[in-house]
Design a protein around this motif. Structure first.
Motif, short mmCIF file in Angstrom:
data_model
loop_
_atom_site.label_atom_id
_atom_site.label_comp_id
_atom_site.label_asym_id
_atom_site.label_seq_id
_atom_site.Cartn_x
_atom_site.Cartn_y
_atom_site.Cartn_z
N ASP A 165 0.86 -1.19 0.00
CA ASP A 165 0.00 0.00 0.00
C ASP A 165 0.90 1.24 0.00
O ASP A 165 1.57 1.52 1.00
CB ASP A 165 -0.90 -0.03 1.25
CG ASP A 165 -1.84 1.17 1.28
OD1 ASP A 165 -1.67 2.09 0.44
OD2 ASP A 165 -2.74 1.17 2.14
N PRO A 166 0.93 2.00 -1.10
CA PRO A 166 1.83 3.16 -1.17
C PRO A 166 1.55 4.20 -0.09
O PRO A 166 2.44 4.98 0.27
CB PRO A 166 1.60 3.73 -2.57
CG PRO A 166 0.56 2.91 -3.23
CD PRO A 166 0.18 1.77 -2.34
N ASP A 167 0.33 4.18 0.46
CA ASP A 167 0.02 5.13 1.54
C ASP A 167 0.90 4.85 2.76
O ASP A 167 1.23 5.77 3.53
CB ASP A 167 -1.46 5.05 1.96
CG ASP A 167 -2.36 5.66 0.89
OD1 ASP A 167 -1.82 6.37 0.00
OD2 ASP A 167 -3.58 5.41 0.93
N ASN A 168 1.23 3.59 2.98
CA ASN A 168 2.11 3.26 4.11
C ASN A 168 3.49 3.86 3.91
O ASN A 168 4.15 4.29 4.86
CB ASN A 168 2.25 1.75 4.28
CG ASN A 168 0.94 1.10 4.71
OD1 ASN A 168 0.08 1.76 5.29
ND2 ASN A 168 0.79 -0.18 4.41
N ALA A 200 4.04 6.57 2.04
CA ALA A 200 3.85 8.03 2.17
C ALA A 200 3.82 8.44 3.64
O ALA A 200 4.38 9.49 4.01
CB ALA A 200 2.57 8.45 1.46
N ALA A 201 3.20 7.60 4.48
CA ALA A 201 3.08 7.96 5.90
C ALA A 201 4.43 7.93 6.61
O ALA A 201 4.63 8.64 7.60
CB ALA A 201 2.10 7.00 6.59
N CYS A 208 5.00 -4.08 -5.28
CA CYS A 208 4.75 -2.69 -4.88
C CYS A 208 4.45 -1.91 -6.15
O CYS A 208 5.03 -2.19 -7.20
CB CYS A 208 5.94 -2.00 -4.27
SG CYS A 208 6.88 -2.93 -3.16
N ALA A 217 3.39 4.64 -8.11
CA ALA A 217 2.81 5.36 -6.96
C ALA A 217 3.90 5.71 -5.94
O ALA A 217 3.91 6.83 -5.39
CB ALA A 217 1.72 4.50 -6.31
N VAL A 232 5.48 9.42 -4.49
CA VAL A 232 5.74 9.78 -3.08
C VAL A 232 7.19 10.27 -2.96
O VAL A 232 7.48 11.29 -2.31
CB VAL A 232 5.51 8.56 -2.16
CG1 VAL A 232 5.94 8.87 -0.74
CG2 VAL A 232 4.06 8.10 -2.21
#
Ligand SMILES: Cc1ncc(COP(=O)(O)O)c(C=O)c1O
Length: 394
Positions: free
Chosen positions: A139-142, A144-145, A167, A171, A175
């Motif tokens: 999850d690319p949001d992980n 980014a976080a 991955c 995306a 980031v």
């Protein structure tokens, strides 16, 4: 799909792999018109000035056989620069040690080759005091976080060893761009034939050439490819001076020879892997098959988007005890139990039985199931591979 969505793209790659495309320098042609670049073993080269000046002085710094391979590697990955190192780990460590300063910050996927994980935890964190955030990079949001303005490197491996997780390179590259952090991808499992991370926005691509690029299980080596001039300068310094970590001329020759058949081998690896994956998926002693080419792979769609083929690596979870699993491995005749991958011969590896280092991961790392079997599907006959599995599985 990124590269071979048209016949002509695949054809072009094959032409580059064979080395017949007439661009760039052809140092091996000088004087003799050799079709095959010779192995230059000389450690030193006679100095001359003016028009006779030689581009090579000393073979750690540059060597004609290595230069020919590096040019070929850059063209295969569609990158500006390539550097050939003494192993895949050497390529990865040169990248990390060059880009991450003491006390720096790395965000890494938590599903990576065990050696890379240990390099990060023992060396980059242990010796350099860097802070490593391992995240589930599916999850690319992980990612980014975890990234911030001070992040020195984002690292991912896709497909990953041995969990075959993917991955989203594009995306994560976005980031990385947002934070001005370099993004490195270990693309060993895909090979340059099936994945082009630089095209998708990565800054650095690493390969263990030991695997598909050499393809014949007779050379240990690694490569880094990048479009970034600054990163190239840093890594070239590490390769040639700071770490002095170069691929020997003989190994350069072996990798260059392997590359010529990369497209043909990769297509056969994939065809056989698909046959093996489908067979395993239907077997009642197999709990789960992980292969990006199967519709059941949770990231099958992502594989279709960012890879132009699914390659020859898969893993499966055996439904049974470790004793039964060991008997299965011992019963195999066509598949050889052993470490490594990407060669012409089919190999199986059970990390829990055979490679305690690969099995015992740090807590931040994605766990490897105890009955996971990693399969490097080779170039034998698909029927023989299926029959071997059918006979050995209880
Ligand atoms: C994905 C991946 N990257 C890097 C490496 C390290 O390569 P080498 O063994 O050539 O140092 C390996 C080795 O298995 C690997 O599987």
């Amino acid at each position: 799909m990124t590269r071979h969505d048209s016949q002509s793209d695949g054809d072009r790659f094959a032409t580059i792999a064979v080395g017949a495309a007439k661009t760039g320098s052809q140092p091996h042609r000088d004087g003799t018109n050799d079709v095959v670049p010779p192995i230059h073993l000389s450690t030193t080269f006679e100095w001359a000035s003016g028009e006779d000046a030689n581009e090579h002085d000393y073979s750690r710094e540059s060597n004609p056989t290595r230069a020919a391979l590096e040019e070929q590697l850059a063209r295969l990955e569609g990158g500006e620069h390539a550097l050939a190192f003494a192993s895949g780990m050497a390529a990865t460590s040169a990248t990390m040690l060059s880009l991450v300063p003491p006390g720096g910050h790395v965000v890494s996927s938590n599903s990576i080759y065990s050696g890379t994980e240990k390099l990060l935890t023992e060396h980059v964190a242990g010796h350099l005091g860097a802070d490593i955030d391992f995240v589930d990079a599916r999850d690319p949001d992980n990612v980014a976080a975890a990234v911030d303005a001070d992040t020195d490197l984002i690292w991912a491996e896709t497909p990953s060893n041995p969990l075959i997780r993917l991955c989203d390179i594009r995306a994560i590259a976005d980031v990385a761009d947002d934070h001005d952090a370099p993004f490195g991808v270990d693309s060993t499992f895909a090979s340059p034939y099936y994945q082009s991370p630089l095209e998708l926005g990565a800054d650095v691509v690493v390969h263990s050439t030991t695997k598909y690029l050499n393809g014949h299980s007779d050379s240990i080596g690694g490569a880094v490819i990048t479009d970034d001039d600054g990163i190239f300068e840093q890594l070239a310094f590490a390769q040639q001076v700071g770490l002095g970590n170069v691929l020997s001329p003989f190994d350069c020759y072996l990798v260059a020879r392997g590359i010529k058949t990369l497209p043909a081998r990769m297509e056969r690896h994939e065809e056989n892997a698909m046959a093996v994956a489908r067979f395993l998926e239907r077997h009642d002693r197999v709990a789960r098959v992980r292969y990006p080419g199967l519709a059941s792979h949770p990231q099958h769609e992502l594989a279709n988007e960012q890879m132009s083929g699914y390659s020859g690596m898969l893993s499966f979870e055996f439904d049974g005890t470790l004793i039964e699993l060991e008997a299965f491995v011992e019963g195999l005749e066509v598949f050889t139990p052993g470490a490594s991958l990407g060669g012409v011969e089919s190999l199986v590896e059970v990390p829990s039985l055979m490679l305690p280092d690969e099995f015992s991961r740090s807590e931040e790392s994605a766990a490897v199931p105890e009955t996971l079997v990693r399969v490097s599907v080779g170039l034998e006959g698909a029927d023989d591979l299926r029959e071997d599995l059918r006979t050995a599985l209880p």
